[in-house]
Design a protein around this motif. Structure first.
Motif: not given
Length: 229
Positions: A101-102, A105, A108-109
């Motif tokens: 998940d990290v 994330k 994604a940015v």
């Protein structure tokens, strides 16, 4: 290196450390003179950075200071991706999911060019034989975070079982085993317990009487284990 970049790097070097660091160490890390470090510390202090310390004793950045967002370099991206891939492959299921998940994330940015580098990083977490685990490692991690005592049934290398009450303080992840470092009430000393030999584990609501940070520091000194980033 531009002066602004050097000031950012100095802040990063201070932020990585929890204890005071001398100008000599900072100078060696940034490949500048100690006099330059003294000037840069004064400049950062004048701009509001909460840096405590003085020449000869060391400097420390007080908690709470926020740096503006910094772009990742190629080595930083590869370090991040490799580290999270290793966790995703070798940790217990909840921690492995958190690592994935990290990574999602972070990518994604990132700007498109850096996102492509992260998604196509050339560093791979090689296959390894997962250690056998007979207890819930996620539960062990929660007990450590809560700083609570743990009652375990433990079998030694010869298969002899004992009942222990321990104060778990850390988990070490090795290729072929996971090891819980803890203070053992039976031995009145630090001991290491392989998770594949913990037959039963029962967390309690009883907090151990000393702070975990103090126990970890004492354990590191006892075992000559260096501080980690």
């Amino acid at each position: 290196m531009s002066r602004s970049t050097r000031l950012f790097d100095l802040l990063q070097a201070l932020r990585r450390r929890r204890r005071p660091v001398t100008a000599a160490v900072l100078a060696a890390e940034l490949s500048v003179s100690e006099r330059t470090i003294y000037r840069d510390i004064a400049t950062l202090g004048g701009q509001g950075a909460p840096i405590d310390g003085e020449a000869g004793l060391g400097y420390v950045l007080r908690p709470g200071f926020m740096l503006p967002p910094l772009m990742f370099g190629d080595d930083e991206i590869e370090a991040l991706v490799l580290g999270l891939r290793l966790v995703a492959q070798r940790a217990d299921a909840p921690l492995a999911t958190a690592a994935a998940d990290v990574l999602a994330k972070v990518t994604a940015v990132l700007p498109p060019a850096l996102r492509d580098k992260a998604e196509n990083a050339a560093l791979i977490a090689g296959a390894t034989r997962a250690p056998q685990v007979t207890t819930d490692v996620a539960m062990l991690r929660r007990t450590i975070r809560a700083e609570c005592k743990l009652r375990i049934s433990y079998a030694d290398a010869e298969g002899k079982g004992t009942e222990r009450t321990i104060w778990p303080i850390a988990i070490a992840f090795f290729d072929k085993a996971q090891v819980v470092a803890a203070w053992c009430e039976t031995r009145q000393d630090f001991r290491h317990f392989r998770t594949d030999r913990i037959l039963h584990a029962h967390p309690t609501d009883e907090r151990y009487p000393r702070r975990r940070t103090m126990l970890v520091s004492e354990w590191r000194k006892r075992e000559s284990i260096p501080e980690q980033i």
